[in-house]
Design a protein around this motif. Structure first.
Motif, PDB file in Angstrom:
ATOM      1  N   ASP A  83      -5.279  -2.238  -5.280  1.00 53.71           N
ATOM      2  CA  ASP A  83      -5.062  -1.579  -3.997  1.00 53.71           C
ATOM      3  C   ASP A  83      -4.710  -0.116  -4.246  1.00 53.71           C
ATOM      4  OD1 ASP A  83      -3.644  -0.522  -1.690  1.00 53.71           O
ATOM      5  OD2 ASP A  83      -3.518  -2.581  -0.947  1.00 53.71           O
ATOM      6  N   GLU A  85      -3.661   2.238  -2.331  1.00 49.26           N
ATOM      7  CA  GLU A  85      -2.390   2.664  -1.742  1.00 49.26           C
ATOM      8  C   GLU A  85      -1.235   2.365  -2.701  1.00 49.26           C
ATOM      9  OE1 GLU A  85       0.359   1.904   2.238  1.00 49.26           O
ATOM     10  OE2 GLU A  85      -1.506   0.791   2.002  1.00 49.26           O
ATOM     11  N   ASN A  86      -1.260   1.192  -3.328  1.00 50.38           N
ATOM     12  CA  ASN A  86      -0.219   0.826  -4.288  1.00 50.38           C
ATOM     13  C   ASN A  86      -0.220   1.771  -5.495  1.00 50.38           C
ATOM     14  OD1 ASN A  86       0.578  -1.329  -2.718  1.00 50.38           O
ATOM     15  ND2 ASN A  86      -0.592  -2.830  -3.878  1.00 50.38           N
ATOM     16  N   ASP A  88      -1.456   4.745  -5.725  1.00 52.76           N
ATOM     17  CA  ASP A  88      -1.048   6.101  -5.303  1.00 52.76           C
ATOM     18  C   ASP A  88       0.475   6.204  -5.215  1.00 52.76           C
ATOM     19  OD1 ASP A  88      -3.682   6.916  -5.178  1.00 52.76           O
ATOM     20  OD2 ASP A  88      -3.816   6.823  -2.982  1.00 52.76           O
ATOM     21  N   ASN A  89       1.113   5.157  -4.677  1.00 51.08           N
ATOM     22  CA  ASN A  89       2.580   5.146  -4.592  1.00 51.08           C
ATOM     23  C   ASN A  89       3.216   5.138  -5.981  1.00 51.08           C
ATOM     24  OD1 ASN A  89       2.636   5.188  -1.793  1.00 51.08           O
ATOM     25  ND2 ASN A  89       2.674   2.962  -1.623  1.00 51.08           N
ATOM     26  N   THR A 144       2.865  -2.260   4.431  1.00 47.65           N
ATOM     27  CA  THR A 144       1.795  -1.987   3.475  1.00 47.65           C
ATOM     28  C   THR A 144       1.448  -3.290   2.758  1.00 47.65           C
ATOM     29  OG1 THR A 144       3.329  -1.513   1.662  1.00 47.65           O
ATOM     30  CG2 THR A 144       2.674   0.362   3.081  1.00 47.65           C
TER      31      THR A 144
END
Length: 181
Positions: A83, A85-86, A88-89, A144
């Motif tokens: 993922d 988003e994960n 990137d975090n 999320t």
């Protein structure tokens, strides 16, 4: 060029990954707690568990690096590493721990680990309970994928360890070692 694997592990998953990587790559493995001087090494592979927004032991490893040492950073956590988003975090949290020029020149990888709530110490168990309680009360559109996964696995024993996921890291290590000759 000599390489070394350094790991930061609280409950053992990252240590297991590091030891397996060391076995396959033929490199020595040490805990971040034993890092003093890394001057003899041209390549450091740091595997660190993700805890409270940071990569365990990474600051200490980076502080001990020589100016021209190459680094591979490998995070180990519960979040789905497929993922974006994960990941990137995770990269954002790494950028808060180390200088930008080191992060920009590092190869960065993410592995899925595991958790056994029964083995968590009091502090971590309390922290996870607070995170879970807060996450449960978020509106659905604010949850999320990482938050939903944490809610789904809360208070369970979960193991996502996959040694095959070490293959891209091994390839990166080989490339660095080949091109630095």
């Amino acid at each position: 060029m000599k390489g070394l694997i350094v790991y930061g592990s609280q409950y053992g998953t990252t240590k297991r990954y590091a030891e397996k990587l060391g076995e396959i790559a033929g490199l020595p493995v040490i805990s971040c707690e034993d890092v003093k001087d890394l001057g003899d090494y041209g390549l450091i592979i740091h595997l660190g568990g993700l805890y409270a927004g940071g990569v365990k032991g990474l600051k200490k490893t980076v502080k001990a690096l020589q100016k021209d040492t190459k680094i591979v950073i490998v995070t180990v956590g519960l979040a789905d590493v497929c993922d974006k988003e994960n990941t990137d975090n995770i990269k954002k949290s790494i950028s808060r721990q180390i200088p930008e020029e080191i992060l920009n020149s590092a190869a960065v990888f993410h592995l899925r680990g595991g958790i056994d709530y029964e083995k968590l110490n009091f502090k971590h168990r309390t922290m996870m309970k607070l995170l879970y309680t807060k996450a449960k009360h978020l509106p659905e559109n604010k949850k999320t994928a990482e938050v939903r996964a944490m809610i789904e696995t809360f208070n369970q024993k979960v193991n996502f360890v996959d040694y095959h996921s070490l293959n891209p890291i091994l390839e990166a290590i080989r490339q660095i070692l080949i091109f630095s000759r």
